[in-house]
Design a protein around this motif. Structure first.
Motif, PDB file in Angstrom:
ATOM      1  N   VAL A 171     -91.180  19.563 -10.563  1.00  8.61           N
ATOM      2  CA  VAL A 171     -90.919  20.081  -9.066  1.00  8.61           C
ATOM      3  C   VAL A 171     -91.230  18.955  -8.018  1.00  8.61           C
ATOM      4  O   VAL A 171     -92.158  18.444  -8.158  1.00  8.61           O
ATOM      5  CB  VAL A 171     -91.787  21.523  -8.627  1.00  8.61           C
ATOM      6  CG1 VAL A 171     -91.441  21.779  -7.374  1.00  8.61           C
ATOM      7  CG2 VAL A 171     -91.360  22.646  -9.824  1.00  8.61           C
ATOM      8  N   ILE A 172     -90.265  18.709  -7.374  1.00 15.34           N
ATOM      9  CA  ILE A 172     -90.320  17.668  -6.223  1.00 15.34           C
ATOM     10  C   ILE A 172     -90.346  18.492  -4.841  1.00 15.34           C
ATOM     11  O   ILE A 172     -89.678  19.069  -4.714  1.00 15.34           O
ATOM     12  CB  ILE A 172     -89.087  16.692  -6.187  1.00 15.34           C
ATOM     13  CG1 ILE A 172     -89.146  16.016  -7.518  1.00 15.34           C
ATOM     14  CG2 ILE A 172     -89.309  15.680  -4.981  1.00 15.34           C
ATOM     15  CD1 ILE A 172     -90.122  15.042  -7.937  1.00 15.34           C
ATOM     16  N   ALA A 173     -91.657  18.473  -4.399  1.00 20.01           N
ATOM     17  CA  ALA A 173     -92.001  19.065  -3.002  1.00 20.01           C
ATOM     18  C   ALA A 173     -91.151  18.148  -1.961  1.00 20.01           C
ATOM     19  O   ALA A 173     -91.254  16.912  -1.778  1.00 20.01           O
ATOM     20  CB  ALA A 173     -93.439  18.889  -2.810  1.00 20.01           C
TER      21      ALA A 173
ATOM     22  N   LYS B 210     -98.291  28.246   0.048  1.00 16.25           N
ATOM     23  CA  LYS B 210     -99.072  29.016  -0.704  1.00 16.25           C
ATOM     24  C   LYS B 210     -98.203  30.011  -1.384  1.00 16.25           C
ATOM     25  O   LYS B 210     -98.515  30.420  -2.585  1.00 16.25           O
ATOM     26  CB  LYS B 210    -100.224  29.702  -0.026  1.00 16.25           C
ATOM     27  CG  LYS B 210    -101.026  28.555   0.677  1.00 16.25           C
ATOM     28  CD  LYS B 210    -102.389  29.409   1.453  1.00 16.25           C
ATOM     29  CE  LYS B 210    -103.334  28.177   2.012  1.00 16.25           C
ATOM     30  NZ  LYS B 210    -104.310  28.910   2.938  1.00 16.25           N
ATOM     31  N   ALA B 211     -97.457  30.718  -0.608  1.00 18.73           N
ATOM     32  CA  ALA B 211     -96.452  31.667  -1.646  1.00 18.73           C
ATOM     33  C   ALA B 211     -95.745  31.379  -2.556  1.00 18.73           C
ATOM     34  O   ALA B 211     -95.419  32.034  -3.658  1.00 18.73           O
ATOM     35  CB  ALA B 211     -95.650  32.503  -0.604  1.00 18.73           C
ATOM     36  N   VAL B 212     -95.177  30.103  -2.535  1.00 25.57           N
ATOM     37  CA  VAL B 212     -94.433  29.525  -3.693  1.00 25.57           C
ATOM     38  C   VAL B 212     -95.266  28.779  -5.031  1.00 25.57           C
ATOM     39  O   VAL B 212     -94.772  28.606  -5.886  1.00 25.57           O
ATOM     40  CB  VAL B 212     -93.680  28.519  -3.322  1.00 25.57           C
ATOM     41  CG1 VAL B 212     -92.923  28.879  -2.299  1.00 25.57           C
ATOM     42  CG2 VAL B 212     -94.559  27.080  -2.860  1.00 25.57           C
ATOM     43  N   ARG B 213     -96.689  29.212  -4.869  1.00 25.19           N
ATOM     44  CA  ARG B 213     -97.681  28.409  -6.029  1.00 25.19           C
ATOM     45  C   ARG B 213     -97.283  28.949  -7.409  1.00 25.19           C
ATOM     46  O   ARG B 213     -97.085  28.424  -8.220  1.00 25.19           O
ATOM     47  CB  ARG B 213     -98.912  28.583  -5.900  1.00 25.19           C
ATOM     48  CG  ARG B 213    -100.080  27.994  -6.705  1.00 25.19           C
ATOM     49  CD  ARG B 213    -101.296  28.411  -6.365  1.00 25.19           C
ATOM     50  NE  ARG B 213    -102.178  28.105  -7.398  1.00 25.19           N
ATOM     51  CZ  ARG B 213    -103.464  28.055  -7.465  1.00 25.19           C
ATOM     52  NH1 ARG B 213    -104.239  28.453  -6.182  1.00 25.19           N
ATOM     53  NH2 ARG B 213    -104.333  27.735  -8.344  1.00 25.19           N
ATOM     54  N   HIS B 214     -97.040  30.436  -7.366  1.00 23.98           N
ATOM     55  CA  HIS B 214     -96.776  31.001  -8.540  1.00 23.98           C
ATOM     56  C   HIS B 214     -95.407  30.387  -8.929  1.00 23.98           C
ATOM     57  O   HIS B 214     -95.381  30.477 -10.570  1.00 23.98           O
ATOM     58  CB  HIS B 214     -96.583  32.554  -8.533  1.00 23.98           C
ATOM     59  CG  HIS B 214     -96.498  33.293  -9.659  1.00 23.98           C
ATOM     60  ND1 HIS B 214     -97.169  33.452 -10.545  1.00 23.98           N
ATOM     61  CD2 HIS B 214     -95.096  33.887  -9.854  1.00 23.98           C
ATOM     62  CE1 HIS B 214     -96.553  34.012 -11.735  1.00 23.98           C
ATOM     63  NE2 HIS B 214     -95.274  34.397 -11.321  1.00 23.98           N
ATOM     64  N   SER B 215     -94.413  30.055  -8.403  1.00 23.18           N
ATOM     65  CA  SER B 215     -93.059  29.835  -8.977  1.00 23.18           C
ATOM     66  C   SER B 215     -93.332  28.540  -9.482  1.00 23.18           C
ATOM     67  O   SER B 215     -92.650  27.928 -10.645  1.00 23.18           O
ATOM     68  CB  SER B 215     -92.058  29.870  -7.772  1.00 23.18           C
ATOM     69  OG  SER B 215     -91.912  31.084  -7.433  1.00 23.18           O
ATOM     70  N   VAL B 216     -93.973  27.496  -8.764  1.00 24.83           N
ATOM     71  CA  VAL B 216     -94.296  26.348  -9.205  1.00 24.83           C
ATOM     72  C   VAL B 216     -94.930  26.179 -10.726  1.00 24.83           C
ATOM     73  O   VAL B 216     -94.670  25.256 -11.381  1.00 24.83           O
ATOM     74  CB  VAL B 216     -95.178  25.425  -8.107  1.00 24.83           C
ATOM     75  CG1 VAL B 216     -95.584  23.996  -8.745  1.00 24.83           C
ATOM     76  CG2 VAL B 216     -94.442  25.257  -6.893  1.00 24.83           C
TER      77      VAL B 216
ATOM     78  N   GLN C  42     -93.728  24.716 -14.165  1.00 26.64           N
ATOM     79  CA  GLN C  42     -94.211  23.965 -15.024  1.00 26.64           C
ATOM     80  C   GLN C  42     -94.451  24.291 -16.351  1.00 26.64           C
ATOM     81  O   GLN C  42     -94.237  23.723 -17.396  1.00 26.64           O
ATOM     82  CB  GLN C  42     -95.903  23.667 -14.661  1.00 26.64           C
ATOM     83  CG  GLN C  42     -96.809  22.477 -15.345  1.00 26.64           C
ATOM     84  CD  GLN C  42     -98.329  22.586 -15.245  1.00 26.64           C
ATOM     85  OE1 GLN C  42     -98.566  23.870 -15.267  1.00 26.64           O
ATOM     86  NE2 GLN C  42     -99.004  21.618 -15.192  1.00 26.64           N
ATOM     87  N   ARG C  43     -94.672  25.539 -16.657  1.00 29.05           N
ATOM     88  CA  ARG C  43     -94.510  26.287 -18.009  1.00 29.05           C
ATOM     89  C   ARG C  43     -93.248  26.319 -18.677  1.00 29.05           C
ATOM     90  O   ARG C  43     -93.363  26.065 -20.093  1.00 29.05           O
ATOM     91  CB  ARG C  43     -95.095  27.883 -17.744  1.00 29.05           C
ATOM     92  CG  ARG C  43     -96.538  27.868 -17.302  1.00 29.05           C
ATOM     93  CD  ARG C  43     -96.888  29.449 -17.290  1.00 29.05           C
ATOM     94  NE  ARG C  43     -98.353  29.629 -16.951  1.00 29.05           N
ATOM     95  CZ  ARG C  43     -98.868  30.698 -16.370  1.00 29.05           C
ATOM     96  NH1 ARG C  43     -98.046  31.686 -16.118  1.00 29.05           N
ATOM     97  NH2 ARG C  43    -100.141  30.801 -16.056  1.00 29.05           N
TER      98      ARG C  43
ATOM     99  N   GLY D 232     -99.629  24.028  -6.247  1.00 28.75           N
ATOM    100  CA  GLY D 232     -99.480  24.011  -7.735  1.00 28.75           C
ATOM    101  C   GLY D 232     -99.148  22.787  -8.163  1.00 28.75           C
ATOM    102  O   GLY D 232     -99.246  21.636  -7.428  1.00 28.75           O
ATOM    103  N   PRO D 233     -98.769  22.810  -9.588  1.00 30.67           N
ATOM    104  CA  PRO D 233     -98.454  21.308 -10.267  1.00 30.67           C
ATOM    105  C   PRO D 233     -97.241  20.678  -9.940  1.00 30.67           C
ATOM    106  O   PRO D 233     -96.470  20.760 -10.363  1.00 30.67           O
ATOM    107  CB  PRO D 233     -98.619  21.814 -11.672  1.00 30.67           C
ATOM    108  CG  PRO D 233     -98.014  23.158 -11.764  1.00 30.67           C
ATOM    109  CD  PRO D 233     -98.647  23.855 -10.486  1.00 30.67           C
ATOM    110  N   ILE D 234     -97.307  19.917  -8.649  1.00 27.47           N
ATOM    111  CA  ILE D 234     -96.278  19.467  -8.414  1.00 27.47           C
ATOM    112  C   ILE D 234     -95.969  17.808  -8.807  1.00 27.47           C
ATOM    113  O   ILE D 234     -96.867  17.195  -9.035  1.00 27.47           O
ATOM    114  CB  ILE D 234     -96.152  19.188  -6.672  1.00 27.47           C
ATOM    115  CG1 ILE D 234     -96.376  20.561  -5.918  1.00 27.47           C
ATOM    116  CG2 ILE D 234     -94.921  18.262  -6.174  1.00 27.47           C
ATOM    117  CD1 ILE D 234     -95.171  21.277  -5.946  1.00 27.47           C
ATOM    118  N   SER D 235     -94.850  17.468  -9.225  1.00 27.35           N
ATOM    119  CA  SER D 235     -94.559  16.262  -9.902  1.00 27.35           C
ATOM    120  C   SER D 235     -94.406  14.994  -8.856  1.00 27.35           C
ATOM    121  O   SER D 235     -94.603  13.780  -9.209  1.00 27.35           O
ATOM    122  CB  SER D 235     -93.359  16.112 -10.676  1.00 27.35           C
ATOM    123  OG  SER D 235     -93.433  17.124 -11.720  1.00 27.35           O
TER     124      SER D 235
END
Length: 281
Positions: A33-35, A17-23, A27-28, A42-45
């Protein structure tokens, strides 16, 4: 890293959850991002991991097998992982799908930070509540938690140690299995996971679809139908250490069979009488 002009980010999030902002920032900046291993928010590819449900099911099935016909009249403790890690809940759901109705789950704990010392405290509390003879097995979510559990069982002078599960095929976990202190662990071969992450990163980095790589789909709280590869884990007991972690060269025999565990390794067929290793070819 994003501002330095990277093309792809492979992210193994400790706190998803803490990394959502970075993800979102990635995207912007048009950085896919590959998890890796854990499904970040967040918007993971794309996402690659081992099937957490299968991990839990392997642990539950092994524990029931160790308990045998006495399972239905037995009671166990569940030592789950950290609530901040979505994999912990995945493992637990898989285990419960096997255990529910087939054994009594007397106590269940979430272990803060996946820390062995917290598992040790939880296990000590379980022993105090259930009594030294009231615990027939422990489903520990990984080898680190298993170490804390086993230390608590030993401190309470519970002998023999009831079957305890694990995960990650750590050297210390394998040594406890050889010594008869831990019943099993779950092995997740790292090469297929790492290679798949690299393959996904190359594909999205070149603007290609992941349809040729990922055949499954997963969702997090913000994105649905994320292309995913979920690999199958392997249960390891004293009977197949040689044909799994040794054969795959995760470890050498001498790394596991230190002087302290020499007798146990001889019994398991990992070394000869003179200490010569039986490395798998």
């Amino acid at each position: 890293m994003i501002t330095n002009g990277i093309d792809v980010l492979i992210l193994d999030a400790v706190d998803t959850k803490a990394v959502r902002h970075s993800v979102v920032q990635a995207q912007r900046a048009h950085v896919p991002v590959i998890a890796y291993d854990r499904l970040a928010e967040g918007p993971i590819s794309g996402y690659v991991s081992f099937d957490g449900g299968s991990v839990g099911r392997l642990q539950g099935e092994a524990l029931l097998g160790a308990l045998g016909p006495k399972a239905r009249s037995s009671q166990i403790v569940m030592m789950n992982g950290s609530s901040t890690d979505p994999n912990a809940g995945w493992f637990e759901r898989g285990a419960r799908s096997v255990l529910q109705g087939r054994v009594k789950i007397a106590k269940s704990y979430e272990t803060v930070g996946w820390r062995p010392e917290n598992a040790n405290r939880n296990m000590s509390a379980a022993i105090a509540a259930l009594g030294p003879h009231g615990i027939d097995g422990v489903l520990a979510a990984n080898d680190g938690l298993a170490s804390g559990v086993i230390t608590a069982l030993k401190a309470a002078r519970i002998h023999p140690i009831p079957p305890v599960t694990g995960q990650d095929a750590e050297v210390a976990g394998l040594q406890r299995i050889l010594a008869g202190e831990q019943y099993m662990t779950v092995y997740k071969p790292f090469k297929p996971e790492a290679y798949t992450a690299a393959e996904m990163a190359i594909a999205v980095g070149h603007g290609h679809s992941l349809n040729g790589v990922a055949t499954q789909r997963v969702s997090n709280s913000t994105s649905r139908d994320i292309p995913a590869v979920l690999l199958e884990p392997v249960a390891v007991t004293v009977h197949n250490i040689k044909s799994t972690v040794i054969k795959d060269r995760l470890y050498r025999v001498d790394q596991i069979c230190t002087k302290r565990y020499a007798d146990d390794c001889r019994k398991a067929g990992l070394i000869d009488r003179d200490g010569s290793p039986h490395d798998a070819e």
